[in-house]
Write a protein that holds these residues in place. Structure first.
Motif, PDB file in Angstrom:
ATOM      1  N   UNK A  94      -7.940   7.306  -0.035  1.00  0.00           N
ATOM      2  CA  UNK A  94      -8.690   6.150   0.475  1.00  0.00           C
ATOM      3  C   UNK A  94      -8.505   5.988   1.980  1.00  0.00           C
ATOM      4  N   UNK A  95      -7.255   6.074   2.433  1.00  0.00           N
ATOM      5  CA  UNK A  95      -6.980   5.896   3.864  1.00  0.00           C
ATOM      6  C   UNK A  95      -7.629   7.002   4.700  1.00  0.00           C
ATOM      7  N   UNK A  96      -7.643   8.221   4.178  1.00  0.00           N
ATOM      8  CA  UNK A  96      -8.189   9.353   4.946  1.00  0.00           C
ATOM      9  C   UNK A  96      -9.648   9.103   5.326  1.00  0.00           C
ATOM     10  N   UNK A  97     -10.457   8.689   4.342  1.00  0.00           N
ATOM     11  CA  UNK A  97     -11.878   8.476   4.626  1.00  0.00           C
ATOM     12  C   UNK A  97     -12.109   7.217   5.456  1.00  0.00           C
ATOM     13  N   UNK A 141      -3.962  -6.247   5.007  1.00  0.00           N
ATOM     14  CA  UNK A 141      -3.300  -5.095   5.638  1.00  0.00           C
ATOM     15  C   UNK A 141      -2.212  -4.549   4.709  1.00  0.00           C
ATOM     16  N   UNK A 142      -1.523  -5.453   4.045  1.00  0.00           N
ATOM     17  CA  UNK A 142      -0.487  -5.028   3.078  1.00  0.00           C
ATOM     18  C   UNK A 142      -1.132  -4.254   1.927  1.00  0.00           C
ATOM     19  N   UNK A 143      -2.280  -4.725   1.430  1.00  0.00           N
ATOM     20  CA  UNK A 143      -2.944  -4.076   0.302  1.00  0.00           C
ATOM     21  C   UNK A 143      -3.625  -2.769   0.711  1.00  0.00           C
ATOM     22  N   UNK A 144      -3.838  -2.594   2.018  1.00  0.00           N
ATOM     23  CA  UNK A 144      -4.397  -1.340   2.526  1.00  0.00           C
ATOM     24  C   UNK A 144      -3.370  -0.212   2.427  1.00  0.00           C
ATOM     25  N   UNK A 145      -2.085  -0.575   2.546  1.00  0.00           N
ATOM     26  CA  UNK A 145      -1.033   0.457   2.610  1.00  0.00           C
ATOM     27  C   UNK A 145      -0.949   1.274   1.319  1.00  0.00           C
ATOM     28  N   UNK A 146      -0.689   2.551   1.490  1.00  0.00           N
ATOM     29  CA  UNK A 146      -0.424   3.420   0.335  1.00  0.00           C
ATOM     30  C   UNK A 146       0.988   3.126  -0.156  1.00  0.00           C
ATOM     31  N   UNK A 159       5.448   4.466  -6.221  1.00  0.00           N
ATOM     32  CA  UNK A 159       4.339   5.138  -6.897  1.00  0.00           C
ATOM     33  C   UNK A 159       4.375   4.960  -8.401  1.00  0.00           C
ATOM     34  N   UNK A 160       3.204   4.699  -8.975  1.00  0.00           N
ATOM     35  CA  UNK A 160       3.051   4.654 -10.431  1.00  0.00           C
ATOM     36  C   UNK A 160       2.312   5.927 -10.803  1.00  0.00           C
TER      37      UNK A 160
END
Length: 516
Positions: free
Chosen positions: A388-391, A497-502, A508-509
């Motif tokens: 998600x962050x890459x795109x 911004x917090x929810x944007x973070x990986x 990790x789940x």
């Protein structure tokens, strides 16, 4: 279709009942000890013209917990079969769900309203027909987030805590969920009809489905062969749905034929999850040990499921609908069905190119763009980059001035451990964009429309479930529900911004469970 009007605007129907109780079994919800609101979807209730007295009121609480059956409801558990991990189970059916009615919205569209977790049904097979709070919160969050992403899905109308414990591996709080869908008919419904009633029951169900969901077929060029047109429409919707999943990194988890909606909506959010680091072979279901339902297998599995639907329709695809069709007629029917499946593959490939092109800001992408697309995905995979962050950050590369070094306003290069490889690819990408003759702002705006910044990340869903299970605290659930309503906007608030973070590695789940 008969419509009974109980309220000034509120209209309900029970059209499936006209087909006879072969397709369903009557059943009543079982009352719960101490119903309490978890959530109620006001916007959806208004769309369905649900009377104010039956919304988030005491009367509504009694209805949506299963404690009171309103006069407009005729609860029924639907019958269906299904291939579960490629193994055919001749009878599944709604083991913990009850269709209350079809509700007609102000556009005249019919919606199935169904209670999930409201107790045992004739199809419960030894189960208690109840639901734990975890799967209810997961389905509420994911289906509403999916709707906000613009992807066809069942919807969440209400969630109610039951005040009772349900026992899975251990005792957990129970809940009842109200699901709204265009329909709860699935590929498995047709398999059930064939297995238990033969061609005649398949024809009855197909005629009903065409009339209710694809009425335009009668006026189309394929009116002479409505069952072929029906198969084509279902195939197109599946291709569109699955390619939308690929666009946002969604993994359904259990694409069994009983979880494949005839209407092309995402249904059943059991082990469903969104991908973090890009890995095309990613699976989330705890029981998918062979990777049958991995991220990149989803188009192929949809085709496999469509082939199972086609098998049920074969006798209807030629003029002779009797069971003693000639060998030539059978061969002709198989040829017609095969052509639809081949067209599905071609259409799916076109959609993948179009979607991936849109994600990269390339207008009118063609097959010659595939190497560029695949090179980017390979980079993400090799360097363990968040999908998600890459795109999202790739679109930031089109800003003339770059200020941020981390977070949603930073360039994509900050995500790569070996930026050199990325820089080479970036050069090729920018050269390709120049060919389109659009300015950077236009390209960036178009990329923002298809690449979400915020998705329902698994570790966030897990946080909300844990707080609700352990402390009865729904704060996080409601925060997430609201924040995930605007996935394509630039994250600005601290929460966004917090929810944007990986997730960090420790957060990790990697597996989710069906939760039945």
């Amino acid at each position: 279709m008969p419509i009974s009007n109980h309220h000034s605007e509120f209209q309900t129907a029970h059209s499936l009942r006209a087909l006879g109780d072969f397709y369903y079994r009557d059943a009543q919800p079982t009352a719960v000890a101490n119903a309490q609101w978890i959530a109620f979807n006001q916007d959806l209730a208004n769309q369905l013209n649900i009377p104010a007295s039956e919304q988030d009121t005491d009367e509504g609480l009694a209805i949506w917990s299963g404690n009171q059956t309103p006069e407009w409801a005729k609860p029924a558990a639907l019958a269906y079969a299904g291939h579960q991990f490629a193994n055919l189970v001749p009878q599944l059916g709604d083991g913990r769900a009850l269709l209350l009615a079809e509700v007609v919205d102000h556009h005249g569209k019919h919606w199935d309203v169904q209670l999930k977790g409201a107790g045992r049904t004739p199809f419960s097979r030894g189960g208690d027909g109840r639901s734990a709070i975890g799967p209810v919160l997961r389905e509420y969050l994911l289906s509403e987030a999916m709707h906000a992403l613009g992807i066809p899905t069942t919807r969440a109308l209400a969630a109610v805590a039951s005040g009772e414990m349900v026992f899975r591996d251990e005792g957990v709080p129970g809940a009842v969920f109200t699901r709204v869908a265009s329909s709860h008919l699935r590929v498995g419904s047709f398999q059930y009809a064939l297995l238990h009633g033969g061609n005649e029951k398949v024809k009855t169900l197909a005629d009903y489905t065409i009339k209710r969901h694809f009425p335009h077929i009668a006026k189309s060029t394929n009116a002479g062969n409505p069952y072929l047109a029906f198969l084509q429409h279902v195939a197109e919707r599946q291709a569109e749905l699955v390619n939308n999943w690929l666009r946002v990194g969604f993994i359904h988890g259990v694409m069994n034929t009983d979880n494949t909606s005839i209407c092309g909506e995402t249904i059943d959010y059991g082990p469903a999850a969104f991908m973090d680091v890009y890995n095309p072979a990613k699976v989330f279901s705890s029981i998918d040990r062979r990777g049958r339902y991995a991220f990149n297998k989803q188009p192929e599995i949809a085709k496999w499921n469509l082939a199972r639907l086609a098998e049920t329709l074969l006798p209807l695809l030629t003029a002779d609908e009797s069971s003693d069709a000639t060998a030539d007629q059978k061969e002709a029917a198989i040829a017609l069905a095969t052509r639809v499946l081949d067209e599905y593959s071609e259409y799916s490939e076109q959609l993948w190119l179009a979607n991936m092109g849109a994600k990269l800001g390339i207008q009118h992408a063609t097959k010659s763009d595939k190497p560029l697309m695949q090179a980017f995905l390979a980079l993400l995979q090799h360097q363990n980059v968040d999908f998600t962050q890459a795109f999202w950050q790739l679109a930031n590369e089109l800003n003339c001035t770059q200020i941020a070094t981390t977070g949603p306003q930073s360039p994509a290069s900050t995500l790569f451990t070996n930026p050199m490889e990325y820089t080479e690819w970036r050069q090729r990408w920018l050269e390709r964009l120049i060919e389109n003759d659009n300015n950077a702002e236009q390209v960036q705006a178009s990329m923002r429309k298809v690449n979400p910044a915020i998705i329902p990340r698994n570790h966030r869903v897990a946080e909300a479930i844990k707080a609700a299970e352990e402390d009865g605290d729904l704060t996080r659930f409601h925060e997430l529900l609201e924040a995930w309503q605007e996935p394509y906007k630039m994250p600005m608030s601290a929460l966004q911004v917090e929810l944007y973070q990986a997730p960090k590695e420790s957060e990790e789940v990697t597996r989710t469970f069906c939760g039945t």
